[in-house]
Design an enzyme around this catalytic site. Structure first.
Site, PDB file in Angstrom:
ATOM      1  CB  THR A 157      10.428  -9.766 -12.571  1.00 43.97           C
ATOM      2  OG1 THR A 157      11.409  -8.987 -13.686  1.00 43.97           O
ATOM      3  CG2 THR A 157      10.298 -10.988 -12.265  1.00 43.97           C
ATOM      4  CB  ALA A 191      -0.913  -0.073   1.147  1.00 42.32           C
ATOM      5  CB  THR A 192       4.144   2.084   1.286  1.00 44.96           C
ATOM      6  OG1 THR A 192       4.551   1.339   2.738  1.00 44.96           O
ATOM      7  CG2 THR A 192       5.265   2.968   0.916  1.00 44.96           C
ATOM      8  CB  SER A 240      -1.093  -4.079   1.811  1.00 47.39           C
ATOM      9  OG  SER A 240       0.093  -4.335   2.023  1.00 47.39           O
ATOM     10  CG  HIS A 256       1.173  -6.632   5.025  1.00 49.61           C
ATOM     11  ND1 HIS A 256       1.590  -6.160   6.553  1.00 49.61           N
ATOM     12  CD2 HIS A 256       1.391  -5.546   4.610  1.00 49.61           C
ATOM     13  CE1 HIS A 256       1.298  -5.041   6.375  1.00 49.61           C
ATOM     14  NE2 HIS A 256       1.964  -4.586   5.403  1.00 49.61           N
ATOM     15  CB  CYS A 312       4.385   2.096  10.476  1.00 47.27           C
ATOM     16  SG  CYS A 312       3.070   1.685  10.024  1.00 47.27           S
ATOM     17  CD  GLN A 342      -5.740  -1.070   8.585  1.00 44.58           C
ATOM     18  OE1 GLN A 342      -5.543  -2.395   9.465  1.00 44.58           O
ATOM     19  NE2 GLN A 342      -4.231  -1.421   9.001  1.00 44.58           N
TER      20      GLN A 342
HETATM   21  C1  LIG Z   1      -3.497   2.163   6.300  1.00 47.37           C
HETATM   22  C2  LIG Z   1      -2.659   2.146   5.966  1.00 47.37           C
HETATM   23  N1  LIG Z   1      -1.825   2.424   4.788  1.00 47.37           N
HETATM   24  C3  LIG Z   1      -0.890   2.281   4.094  1.00 47.37           C
HETATM   25  C4  LIG Z   1      -0.379   1.213   4.896  1.00 47.37           C
HETATM   26  C5  LIG Z   1       1.151   0.700   4.744  1.00 47.37           C
HETATM   27  O1  LIG Z   1       0.882  -0.537   3.525  1.00 47.37           O
HETATM   28  P1  LIG Z   1       2.314  -1.987   3.488  1.00 47.37           P
HETATM   29  O2  LIG Z   1       2.813  -2.434   4.498  1.00 47.37           O
HETATM   30  O3  LIG Z   1       1.857  -2.617   2.396  1.00 47.37           O
HETATM   31  O4  LIG Z   1       3.101  -0.599   2.791  1.00 47.37           O
HETATM   32  C6  LIG Z   1      -0.290   0.500   6.004  1.00 47.37           C
HETATM   33  C7  LIG Z   1      -0.169  -0.328   7.063  1.00 47.37           C
HETATM   34  O5  LIG Z   1       0.735  -0.616   8.057  1.00 47.37           O
HETATM   35  C8  LIG Z   1      -1.752   0.923   6.860  1.00 47.37           C
HETATM   36  O6  LIG Z   1      -2.959   0.595   7.325  1.00 47.37           O
END
Ligand SMILES: Cc1ncc(COP(=O)(O)O)c(C=O)c1O
Lengths: 137, 378
Positions: B237, B69-70, B194, B196, B323, B174
Protein backbone atom coordinates in the site's frame (compact mmCIF):
# COMPACT_ATOMS: atom_id res chain seq x y z
CA UNK A 1 -19.36 -3.47 -28.72
CA UNK A 2 -18.98 -7.08 -27.72
CA UNK A 3 -19.25 -8.13 -31.38
CA UNK A 4 -16.72 -5.52 -32.45
CA UNK A 5 -14.34 -6.85 -29.79
CA UNK A 6 -14.96 -10.45 -30.86
CA UNK A 7 -14.17 -9.49 -34.46
CA UNK A 8 -10.95 -7.88 -33.30
CA UNK A 9 -9.97 -11.05 -31.43
CA UNK A 10 -10.76 -13.20 -34.44
CA UNK A 11 -8.39 -11.12 -36.55
CA UNK A 12 -5.75 -11.08 -33.83
CA UNK A 13 -5.85 -14.85 -33.29
CA UNK A 14 -5.06 -15.25 -37.00
CA UNK A 15 -2.17 -12.80 -36.83
CA UNK A 16 -0.84 -12.35 -33.32
CA UNK A 17 2.08 -10.19 -34.48
CA UNK A 18 -0.43 -7.52 -35.47
CA UNK A 19 -0.63 -6.43 -31.81
CA UNK A 20 2.40 -7.26 -29.70
CA UNK A 21 0.94 -5.83 -26.52
CA UNK A 22 -1.30 -8.91 -26.37
CA UNK A 23 -0.19 -12.46 -25.79
CA UNK A 24 -1.86 -15.84 -25.52
CA UNK A 25 -1.12 -17.71 -22.31
CA UNK A 26 -3.00 -21.00 -22.11
CA UNK A 27 -6.54 -20.01 -22.90
CA UNK A 28 -6.11 -16.42 -21.71
CA UNK A 29 -5.35 -13.43 -23.90
CA UNK A 30 -3.33 -11.06 -21.74
CA UNK A 31 -2.56 -7.40 -22.23
CA UNK A 32 0.89 -6.21 -21.16
CA UNK A 33 -0.15 -3.45 -18.73
CA UNK A 34 1.88 -0.80 -16.94
CA UNK A 35 -0.87 -0.14 -14.42
CA UNK A 36 -1.94 -3.64 -13.42
CA UNK A 37 0.01 -6.86 -12.91
CA UNK A 38 -2.52 -8.78 -14.97
CA UNK A 39 -5.08 -7.64 -17.53
CA UNK A 40 -7.18 -10.31 -19.24
CA UNK A 41 -8.31 -8.99 -22.59
CA UNK A 42 -10.09 -12.17 -23.61
CA UNK A 43 -10.14 -15.93 -23.58
CA UNK A 44 -10.17 -18.66 -26.18
CA UNK A 45 -12.99 -21.19 -25.95
CA UNK A 46 -12.90 -24.86 -26.83
CA UNK A 47 -13.84 -24.11 -30.42
CA UNK A 48 -10.84 -21.78 -30.68
CA UNK A 49 -12.92 -18.61 -30.80
CA UNK A 50 -11.89 -15.47 -28.93
CA UNK A 51 -14.24 -14.33 -26.16
CA UNK A 52 -13.64 -10.68 -25.26
CA UNK A 53 -13.43 -9.57 -21.64
CA UNK A 54 -14.43 -6.19 -20.20
CA UNK A 55 -11.13 -4.28 -20.66
CA UNK A 56 -11.08 -5.06 -24.37
CA UNK A 57 -14.71 -4.06 -24.74
CA UNK A 58 -14.02 -0.73 -22.99
CA UNK A 59 -11.01 -0.23 -25.26
CA UNK A 60 -13.09 -0.90 -28.39
CA UNK A 61 -15.77 1.46 -27.13
CA UNK A 62 -13.17 4.21 -26.66
CA UNK A 63 -11.75 3.45 -30.09
CA UNK A 64 -15.16 3.97 -31.63
CA UNK A 65 -15.76 7.12 -29.59
CA UNK A 66 -12.49 8.69 -30.73
CA UNK A 67 -13.15 7.68 -34.34
CA UNK A 68 -16.51 9.42 -34.17
CA UNK A 69 -14.95 12.43 -32.54
CA UNK A 70 -12.26 12.79 -35.15
CA UNK A 71 -14.80 12.38 -37.93
CA UNK A 72 -17.01 15.09 -36.55
CA UNK A 73 -14.40 17.68 -35.65
CA UNK A 74 -11.06 18.47 -37.14
CA UNK A 75 -9.22 19.03 -33.91
CA UNK A 76 -5.67 18.10 -33.16
CA UNK A 77 -6.37 17.04 -29.59
CA UNK A 78 -9.41 15.09 -28.44
CA UNK A 79 -10.83 14.30 -25.01
CA UNK A 80 -13.47 11.79 -24.05
CA UNK A 81 -15.19 12.14 -20.70
CA UNK A 82 -16.40 8.74 -19.66
CA UNK A 83 -18.82 8.40 -16.74
CA UNK A 84 -18.76 5.16 -14.79
CA UNK A 85 -19.68 3.60 -11.50
CA UNK A 86 -16.88 3.30 -8.98
CA UNK A 87 -17.52 -0.43 -8.80
CA UNK A 88 -16.34 -0.68 -12.43
CA UNK A 89 -13.13 1.23 -11.88
CA UNK A 90 -10.62 -1.50 -12.60
CA UNK A 91 -12.13 -2.76 -15.84
CA UNK A 92 -12.62 0.81 -17.02
CA UNK A 93 -9.06 1.87 -16.21
CA UNK A 94 -7.69 -1.31 -17.74
CA UNK A 95 -9.70 -0.64 -20.90
CA UNK A 96 -8.57 2.99 -20.98
CA UNK A 97 -4.97 1.92 -20.81
CA UNK A 98 -5.58 -0.74 -23.46
CA UNK A 99 -6.96 1.91 -25.79
CA UNK A 100 -4.38 4.62 -25.15
CA UNK A 101 -1.41 2.26 -25.22
CA UNK A 102 -2.45 0.28 -28.30
CA UNK A 103 -4.70 2.30 -30.49
CA UNK A 104 -4.42 5.98 -29.82
CA UNK A 105 -2.95 8.07 -32.60
CA UNK A 106 -1.65 10.59 -30.06
CA UNK A 107 -2.98 13.84 -28.60
CA UNK A 108 -5.88 12.03 -27.00
CA UNK A 109 -7.09 11.94 -23.43
CA UNK A 110 -9.74 10.04 -21.53
CA UNK A 111 -11.07 11.54 -18.34
CA UNK A 112 -12.61 8.79 -16.30
CA UNK A 113 -15.29 10.28 -14.11
CA UNK A 114 -16.36 7.90 -11.37
CA UNK A 115 -19.77 9.02 -10.32
CA UNK A 116 -22.07 8.15 -7.46
CA UNK A 117 -25.61 8.69 -8.72
CA UNK A 118 -27.03 8.84 -5.20
CA UNK A 119 -24.71 11.33 -3.57
CA UNK A 120 -23.57 13.07 -6.78
CA UNK A 121 -20.08 12.61 -5.50
CA UNK A 122 -17.44 12.11 -8.17
CA UNK A 123 -13.72 11.62 -8.73
CA UNK A 124 -12.15 12.26 -12.11
CA UNK A 125 -8.88 10.74 -13.25
CA UNK A 126 -7.27 11.90 -16.49
CA UNK A 127 -5.33 9.51 -18.73
CA UNK A 128 -3.54 10.65 -21.85
CA UNK A 129 -1.90 9.08 -24.86
CA UNK A 130 1.18 11.07 -23.95
CA UNK A 131 1.35 9.29 -20.57
CA UNK A 132 0.22 5.82 -21.55
CA UNK A 133 1.06 5.52 -25.24
CA UNK A 134 3.92 3.19 -26.03
CA UNK A 135 6.92 5.02 -27.29
CA UNK A 136 9.32 3.22 -29.54
CA UNK A 137 12.50 2.68 -27.58
CA UNK B 1 21.60 25.02 16.59
CA UNK B 2 23.22 25.86 13.27
CA UNK B 3 22.32 23.01 10.96
CA UNK B 4 25.05 22.30 8.41
CA UNK B 5 24.41 18.67 7.58
CA UNK B 6 22.29 18.87 4.43
CA UNK B 7 23.84 15.78 2.85
CA UNK B 8 22.48 13.65 5.71
CA UNK B 9 19.02 15.07 5.36
CA UNK B 10 17.12 18.31 4.87
CA UNK B 11 14.50 19.83 7.16
CA UNK B 12 10.92 19.25 6.09
CA UNK B 13 9.62 22.30 4.22
CA UNK B 14 6.65 23.93 6.02
CA UNK B 15 4.42 23.91 2.97
CA UNK B 16 5.28 20.26 2.33
CA UNK B 17 4.65 19.40 5.99
CA UNK B 18 1.18 20.98 5.83
CA UNK B 19 0.37 19.06 2.68
CA UNK B 20 1.61 15.76 4.13
CA UNK B 21 -0.48 16.37 7.21
CA UNK B 22 -3.66 17.23 5.33
CA UNK B 23 -3.18 14.39 2.80
CA UNK B 24 -2.85 11.92 5.67
CA UNK B 25 -6.13 13.12 7.11
CA UNK B 26 -8.06 13.48 3.87
CA UNK B 27 -6.85 10.53 1.88
CA UNK B 28 -6.64 7.75 4.43
CA UNK B 29 -8.62 5.26 2.34
CA UNK B 30 -6.68 2.53 0.58
CA UNK B 31 -5.92 3.72 -2.96
CA UNK B 32 -6.65 0.25 -4.31
CA UNK B 33 -10.16 0.13 -2.82
CA UNK B 34 -13.06 0.19 -5.27
CA UNK B 35 -15.07 2.94 -3.58
CA UNK B 36 -15.20 6.70 -3.80
CA UNK B 37 -12.83 7.28 -0.87
CA UNK B 38 -10.33 4.83 -2.35
CA UNK B 39 -10.61 6.51 -5.75
CA UNK B 40 -9.79 9.85 -4.18
CA UNK B 41 -6.66 8.35 -2.68
CA UNK B 42 -5.73 6.80 -6.03
CA UNK B 43 -6.17 10.13 -7.77
CA UNK B 44 -4.07 11.88 -5.10
CA UNK B 45 -1.22 9.46 -5.85
CA UNK B 46 -1.60 9.64 -9.60
CA UNK B 47 -1.82 13.43 -9.42
CA UNK B 48 1.47 13.49 -7.49
CA UNK B 49 3.05 11.15 -10.03
CA UNK B 50 1.81 13.32 -12.91
CA UNK B 51 3.28 16.39 -11.24
CA UNK B 52 6.63 14.67 -10.77
CA UNK B 53 6.88 13.30 -14.28
CA UNK B 54 6.09 16.73 -15.73
CA UNK B 55 8.90 18.20 -13.65
CA UNK B 56 11.33 15.41 -14.48
CA UNK B 57 10.43 15.18 -18.16
CA UNK B 58 9.72 11.46 -18.01
CA UNK B 59 6.54 9.41 -18.24
CA UNK B 60 4.36 7.93 -15.48
CA UNK B 61 5.32 4.40 -16.47
CA UNK B 62 8.96 5.25 -15.89
CA UNK B 63 8.61 6.43 -12.28
CA UNK B 64 8.18 3.94 -9.43
CA UNK B 65 7.76 5.00 -5.82
CA UNK B 66 9.88 3.19 -3.25
CA UNK B 67 10.58 3.62 0.46
CA UNK B 68 13.69 5.65 -0.34
CA UNK B 69 16.92 5.58 -2.28
CA UNK B 70 18.15 2.56 -0.31
CA UNK B 71 15.31 0.45 -1.68
CA UNK B 72 15.68 1.94 -5.16
CA UNK B 73 19.39 1.03 -5.20
CA UNK B 74 18.70 -2.49 -3.90
CA UNK B 75 15.96 -2.90 -6.50
CA UNK B 76 18.27 -1.89 -9.35
CA UNK B 77 20.90 -4.41 -8.27
CA UNK B 78 18.32 -7.14 -7.72
CA UNK B 79 17.44 -6.94 -11.43
CA UNK B 80 20.67 -8.78 -12.19
CA UNK B 81 20.54 -12.43 -11.25
CA UNK B 82 23.54 -13.40 -9.12
CA UNK B 83 25.69 -15.80 -11.13
CA UNK B 84 29.23 -15.89 -12.52
CA UNK B 85 27.79 -15.20 -15.98
CA UNK B 86 26.40 -11.89 -14.72
CA UNK B 87 28.75 -9.02 -14.03
CA UNK B 88 28.09 -5.72 -12.24
CA UNK B 89 30.46 -2.76 -12.14
CA UNK B 90 30.24 -0.15 -9.41
CA UNK B 91 32.59 2.28 -7.67
CA UNK B 92 34.35 2.36 -4.34
CA UNK B 93 32.61 5.55 -3.23
CA UNK B 94 28.97 4.56 -3.66
CA UNK B 95 26.57 4.92 -0.78
CA UNK B 96 26.43 1.88 1.51
CA UNK B 97 23.02 0.95 0.16
CA UNK B 98 24.60 0.39 -3.23
CA UNK B 99 27.90 -1.13 -2.13
CA UNK B 100 26.25 -3.53 0.31
CA UNK B 101 23.64 -4.57 -2.26
CA UNK B 102 26.49 -5.26 -4.68
CA UNK B 103 28.37 -7.27 -2.03
CA UNK B 104 25.24 -9.34 -1.47
CA UNK B 105 25.05 -9.94 -5.23
CA UNK B 106 28.68 -11.10 -5.06
CA UNK B 107 28.04 -13.36 -2.05
CA UNK B 108 25.17 -14.90 -4.01
CA UNK B 109 27.63 -15.90 -6.74
CA UNK B 110 27.58 -12.75 -8.91
CA UNK B 111 30.67 -11.31 -10.58
CA UNK B 112 31.44 -7.85 -9.18
CA UNK B 113 34.00 -5.19 -10.04
CA UNK B 114 34.41 -2.22 -7.70
CA UNK B 115 36.26 0.54 -9.51
CA UNK B 116 38.66 2.84 -7.70
CA UNK B 117 38.43 6.62 -7.87
CA UNK B 118 41.14 9.30 -8.03
CA UNK B 119 42.15 11.48 -5.10
CA UNK B 120 39.24 13.86 -5.67
CA UNK B 121 36.69 11.10 -5.94
CA UNK B 122 36.27 10.86 -9.70
CA UNK B 123 35.71 7.68 -11.64
CA UNK B 124 37.70 7.43 -14.85
CA UNK B 125 35.49 6.48 -17.84
CA UNK B 126 38.47 4.66 -19.40
CA UNK B 127 38.56 2.40 -16.35
CA UNK B 128 34.86 1.72 -16.78
CA UNK B 129 35.55 0.78 -20.37
CA UNK B 130 38.37 -1.51 -19.34
CA UNK B 131 36.22 -3.24 -16.73
CA UNK B 132 33.30 -3.99 -19.04
CA UNK B 133 33.01 -7.63 -20.04
CA UNK B 134 30.64 -9.34 -22.45
CA UNK B 135 28.80 -10.51 -19.33
CA UNK B 136 28.36 -7.02 -17.83
CA UNK B 137 24.67 -6.62 -17.03
CA UNK B 138 24.76 -3.34 -15.10
CA UNK B 139 27.10 -0.46 -14.39
CA UNK B 140 26.22 1.69 -11.39
CA UNK B 141 27.92 5.04 -10.81
CA UNK B 142 26.47 7.64 -8.47
CA UNK B 143 25.72 11.10 -9.81
CA UNK B 144 27.29 12.98 -6.90
CA UNK B 145 28.94 11.69 -3.79
CA UNK B 146 27.29 12.26 -0.42
CA UNK B 147 30.51 12.70 1.55
CA UNK B 148 32.84 14.74 -0.61
CA UNK B 149 30.46 15.99 -3.31
CA UNK B 150 32.36 14.83 -6.39
CA UNK B 151 30.12 14.92 -9.46
CA UNK B 152 30.88 12.03 -11.77
CA UNK B 153 31.45 12.36 -15.53
CA UNK B 154 28.22 10.50 -16.23
CA UNK B 155 27.96 11.59 -19.85
CA UNK B 156 31.36 10.11 -20.65
CA UNK B 157 30.60 7.00 -18.64
CA UNK B 158 27.27 6.63 -20.41
CA UNK B 159 28.91 6.74 -23.82
CA UNK B 160 31.19 3.90 -22.72
CA UNK B 161 28.32 1.81 -21.34
CA UNK B 162 26.12 2.69 -24.30
CA UNK B 163 28.78 1.49 -26.73
CA UNK B 164 29.04 -1.79 -24.82
CA UNK B 165 25.26 -2.14 -24.54
CA UNK B 166 25.43 -2.31 -20.73
CA UNK B 167 22.64 -0.55 -18.82
CA UNK B 168 23.71 2.32 -16.56
CA UNK B 169 22.23 2.96 -13.13
CA UNK B 170 22.96 6.12 -11.19
CA UNK B 171 22.23 6.99 -7.59
CA UNK B 172 21.23 10.64 -7.94
CA UNK B 173 20.05 11.10 -4.36
CA UNK B 174 22.38 14.04 -3.74
CA UNK B 175 22.24 15.45 -7.25
CA UNK B 176 18.53 15.58 -8.00
CA UNK B 177 17.97 18.77 -6.03
CA UNK B 178 20.78 20.71 -7.66
CA UNK B 179 22.07 19.18 -10.83
CA UNK B 180 19.44 17.15 -12.66
CA UNK B 181 16.43 18.79 -14.23
CA UNK B 182 15.11 16.68 -17.09
CA UNK B 183 15.81 13.12 -16.02
CA UNK B 184 15.47 11.85 -19.60
CA UNK B 185 18.43 14.07 -20.56
CA UNK B 186 20.48 12.50 -17.79
CA UNK B 187 22.14 9.62 -19.59
CA UNK B 188 21.31 6.76 -17.20
CA UNK B 189 18.75 4.02 -17.77
CA UNK B 190 17.90 3.75 -14.08
CA UNK B 191 18.08 6.56 -11.51
CA UNK B 192 17.50 6.36 -7.74
CA UNK B 193 16.57 9.32 -5.61
CA UNK B 194 14.96 10.21 -2.33
CA UNK B 195 12.57 12.83 -0.99
CA UNK B 196 14.29 13.67 2.27
CA UNK B 197 17.26 15.26 0.53
CA UNK B 198 14.81 17.64 -1.15
CA UNK B 199 13.08 19.04 1.95
CA UNK B 200 10.43 16.35 1.58
CA UNK B 201 9.32 13.62 4.00
CA UNK B 202 11.45 10.62 4.88
CA UNK B 203 10.64 7.08 3.87
CA UNK B 204 9.79 7.86 0.26
CA UNK B 205 11.94 7.75 -2.83
CA UNK B 206 11.78 6.64 -6.40
CA UNK B 207 13.43 4.58 -9.05
CA UNK B 208 13.26 5.96 -12.58
CA UNK B 209 13.39 3.13 -15.10
CA UNK B 210 13.59 4.36 -18.67
CA UNK B 211 11.20 3.14 -21.31
CA UNK B 212 14.21 2.00 -23.28
CA UNK B 213 15.43 -0.19 -20.43
CA UNK B 214 11.96 -1.60 -19.84
CA UNK B 215 11.57 -2.48 -23.49
CA UNK B 216 14.99 -4.04 -23.94
CA UNK B 217 14.70 -5.84 -20.62
CA UNK B 218 11.19 -7.06 -21.50
CA UNK B 219 9.66 -5.58 -18.34
CA UNK B 220 10.74 -4.76 -14.83
CA UNK B 221 11.48 -7.51 -12.33
CA UNK B 222 10.17 -6.57 -8.90
CA UNK B 223 12.12 -6.66 -5.67
CA UNK B 224 9.07 -7.30 -3.50
CA UNK B 225 6.13 -9.61 -4.08
CA UNK B 226 2.56 -8.87 -3.16
CA UNK B 227 -0.33 -6.75 -4.39
CA UNK B 228 -0.79 -4.88 -7.63
CA UNK B 229 0.50 -1.46 -6.61
CA UNK B 230 2.84 0.36 -9.04
CA UNK B 231 1.65 -2.02 -11.74
CA UNK B 232 2.59 -4.95 -9.49
CA UNK B 233 6.25 -3.95 -9.80
CA UNK B 234 6.50 -2.43 -6.35
CA UNK B 235 3.71 -3.92 -4.27
CA UNK B 236 2.61 -2.61 -0.88
CA UNK B 237 0.00 0.00 0.00
CA UNK B 238 1.52 3.28 -1.10
CA UNK B 239 2.70 5.83 1.45
CA UNK B 240 0.24 8.40 0.16
CA UNK B 241 1.01 11.41 2.39
CA UNK B 242 4.72 10.99 1.69
CA UNK B 243 4.16 10.64 -2.06
CA UNK B 244 2.10 13.83 -2.12
CA UNK B 245 4.79 15.58 -0.06
CA UNK B 246 7.56 14.25 -2.31
CA UNK B 247 5.89 15.74 -5.39
CA UNK B 248 5.45 19.09 -3.68
CA UNK B 249 9.05 19.06 -2.45
CA UNK B 250 10.31 18.39 -5.97
CA UNK B 251 8.16 21.19 -7.32
CA UNK B 252 9.49 23.65 -4.74
CA UNK B 253 13.09 22.60 -5.34
CA UNK B 254 12.66 23.19 -9.07
CA UNK B 255 11.25 26.66 -8.57
CA UNK B 256 14.43 27.90 -6.89
CA UNK B 257 16.98 25.61 -8.49
CA UNK B 258 19.33 28.07 -10.17
CA UNK B 259 19.27 30.73 -7.45
CA UNK B 260 19.69 28.21 -4.68
CA UNK B 261 22.58 26.55 -6.47
CA UNK B 262 24.60 29.75 -6.58
CA UNK B 263 23.51 30.87 -3.11
CA UNK B 264 24.74 27.72 -1.35
CA UNK B 265 27.91 27.77 -3.40
CA UNK B 266 28.63 31.26 -2.14
CA UNK B 267 27.99 30.18 1.44
CA UNK B 268 30.38 27.31 0.97
CA UNK B 269 33.17 29.59 -0.33
CA UNK B 270 32.53 32.08 2.43
CA UNK B 271 32.81 29.35 5.05
CA UNK B 272 35.99 27.90 3.62
CA UNK B 273 37.64 31.31 3.14
CA UNK B 274 36.91 32.26 6.74
CA UNK B 275 38.23 28.99 8.06
CA UNK B 276 41.37 29.20 5.91
CA UNK B 277 42.02 32.76 7.02
CA UNK B 278 42.41 31.43 10.56
CA UNK B 279 43.88 28.04 9.77
CA UNK B 280 45.67 27.97 6.43
CA UNK B 281 46.74 24.37 7.04
CA UNK B 282 43.18 23.09 6.58
CA UNK B 283 42.88 20.89 3.48
CA UNK B 284 39.85 20.21 1.33
CA UNK B 285 38.88 16.65 0.53
CA UNK B 286 36.14 17.86 -1.81
CA UNK B 287 37.07 18.71 -5.38
CA UNK B 288 37.08 22.39 -6.21
CA UNK B 289 35.37 21.93 -9.56
CA UNK B 290 32.69 19.39 -10.41
CA UNK B 291 31.43 19.31 -6.85
CA UNK B 292 27.95 19.52 -5.35
CA UNK B 293 27.43 23.25 -4.74
CA UNK B 294 26.44 22.70 -1.11
CA UNK B 295 28.94 20.07 0.01
CA UNK B 296 32.30 20.68 1.60
CA UNK B 297 34.58 18.07 3.10
CA UNK B 298 37.66 19.33 4.91
CA UNK B 299 40.56 17.88 6.82
CA UNK B 300 42.17 19.51 9.82
CA UNK B 301 45.58 17.94 10.16
CA UNK B 302 46.24 16.41 13.54
CA UNK B 303 42.76 16.92 14.94
CA UNK B 304 40.11 14.37 15.74
CA UNK B 305 36.88 15.30 13.96
CA UNK B 306 34.77 13.71 16.68
CA UNK B 307 36.42 15.78 19.35
CA UNK B 308 36.00 18.90 17.31
CA UNK B 309 32.31 18.17 16.87
CA UNK B 310 31.97 17.83 20.64
CA UNK B 311 33.67 21.18 21.06
CA UNK B 312 31.03 22.93 18.90
CA UNK B 313 27.83 21.13 19.93
CA UNK B 314 25.63 23.93 18.59
CA UNK B 315 26.90 23.35 15.05
CA UNK B 316 25.40 20.24 13.44
CA UNK B 317 28.03 18.86 11.08
CA UNK B 318 29.18 15.39 10.33
CA UNK B 319 32.33 13.35 10.44
CA UNK B 320 32.02 11.28 7.29
CA UNK B 321 28.54 10.19 6.29
CA UNK B 322 25.88 10.07 8.99
CA UNK B 323 25.09 6.63 7.68
CA UNK B 324 28.42 5.19 8.72
CA UNK B 325 29.39 7.30 11.69
CA UNK B 326 27.84 4.50 13.75
CA UNK B 327 30.13 1.73 12.66
CA UNK B 328 33.30 3.39 13.94
CA UNK B 329 35.13 2.66 10.73
CA UNK B 330 36.87 5.46 8.92
CA UNK B 331 34.75 6.51 5.97
CA UNK B 332 35.11 4.18 2.97
CA UNK B 333 34.85 7.19 0.69
CA UNK B 334 37.74 9.02 2.32
CA UNK B 335 39.81 5.84 2.28
CA UNK B 336 38.96 5.39 -1.41
CA UNK B 337 40.35 8.83 -2.27
CA UNK B 338 43.59 7.76 -0.65
CA UNK B 339 43.42 9.21 2.85
CA UNK B 340 44.92 7.29 5.73
CA UNK B 341 42.64 6.21 8.57
CA UNK B 342 44.06 9.03 10.67
CA UNK B 343 43.40 11.60 7.93
CA UNK B 344 39.87 10.30 7.51
CA UNK B 345 39.30 10.70 11.24
CA UNK B 346 40.34 14.32 11.05
CA UNK B 347 37.83 15.05 8.28
CA UNK B 348 34.53 16.87 8.53
CA UNK B 349 31.59 17.26 6.20
CA UNK B 350 29.74 20.54 6.12
CA UNK B 351 26.54 20.84 4.11
CA UNK B 352 24.68 24.04 3.31
CA UNK B 353 21.03 24.36 2.42
CA UNK B 354 17.87 26.33 2.00
CA UNK B 355 17.63 27.61 5.55
CA UNK B 356 21.34 28.41 5.96
CA UNK B 357 21.99 32.15 6.30
CA UNK B 358 25.28 34.00 5.75
CA UNK B 359 25.27 34.89 9.47
CA UNK B 360 24.99 31.25 10.47
CA UNK B 361 27.73 30.37 8.03
CA UNK B 362 30.04 32.98 9.52
CA UNK B 363 29.16 32.03 13.12
CA UNK B 364 29.78 28.36 12.42
CA UNK B 365 33.12 29.05 10.71
CA UNK B 366 34.23 31.24 13.59
CA UNK B 367 33.12 28.72 16.22
CA UNK B 368 34.96 25.92 14.45
CA UNK B 369 38.06 28.10 14.02
CA UNK B 370 38.07 28.98 17.71
CA UNK B 371 37.66 25.33 18.70
CA UNK B 372 40.51 24.31 16.38
CA UNK B 373 42.76 26.99 17.91
CA UNK B 374 41.92 25.76 21.40
CA UNK B 375 42.52 22.14 20.54
CA UNK B 376 45.80 22.95 18.83
CA UNK B 377 46.93 24.91 21.89
CA UNK B 378 46.16 22.15 24.35
C1 LIG C 1 23.95 9.01 -2.22
C2 LIG C 1 22.91 8.41 -1.34
N1 LIG C 1 22.30 7.27 -1.71
C3 LIG C 1 21.36 6.70 -0.96
C4 LIG C 1 20.98 7.22 0.24
C5 LIG C 1 19.91 6.54 1.05
O1 LIG C 1 18.71 7.20 0.91
P1 LIG C 1 17.42 6.84 1.79
O2 LIG C 1 17.71 7.42 3.13
O3 LIG C 1 16.29 7.51 1.09
O4 LIG C 1 17.27 5.38 1.80
C6 LIG C 1 21.59 8.41 0.69
C7 LIG C 1 21.22 8.99 1.98
O5 LIG C 1 21.93 9.05 2.91
C8 LIG C 1 22.57 9.01 -0.13
O6 LIG C 1 23.18 10.13 0.24
Amino acid sequence: MRNRSARFLKRWLKDMDSDESLRLEGTEILFDSDLYPKVIAGAVNEAGAGIPRCPLIVSEYLDLSFKRLSASRQRSSRVVFDFNRVADKDKVIKGTEMYLARKSQGQEAVVQVFFDAKTHDFVSIPYSSEDLGRRAA
Amino acid sequence: MIYLDYQATTPLDDEVADLVDSAGRRFWANPSSPHMAGMRSQEAIEGARRKMVRLLGCRPRELFFTSGATEANNWAISMVKASQEHHIITTAIEHKSMLDACRAFQRGGGDLTVLPVDNKGFVNPTEVKRAIKPTTRLVSVMAANNEIGSVQPITDIASVTGEAGAPLHSDATQAIGYLIEDITQYPADLVSFSSHKLYGPKGIGALYISDKFQTSNKGVPSLLHGGGQEGGKRPGTQNLPAIVGFAKALELSRAALTDERSRVKQLKSMFLDLLLSHHPDIMTNSPQELCLPNCLNIRIPGLDAGELMSAVPHVAISAGSACNSNDQQPSHVLMAIGLSAAEARSSLRIGFGRTTTPEETRDAALAISAAVSLMKAS
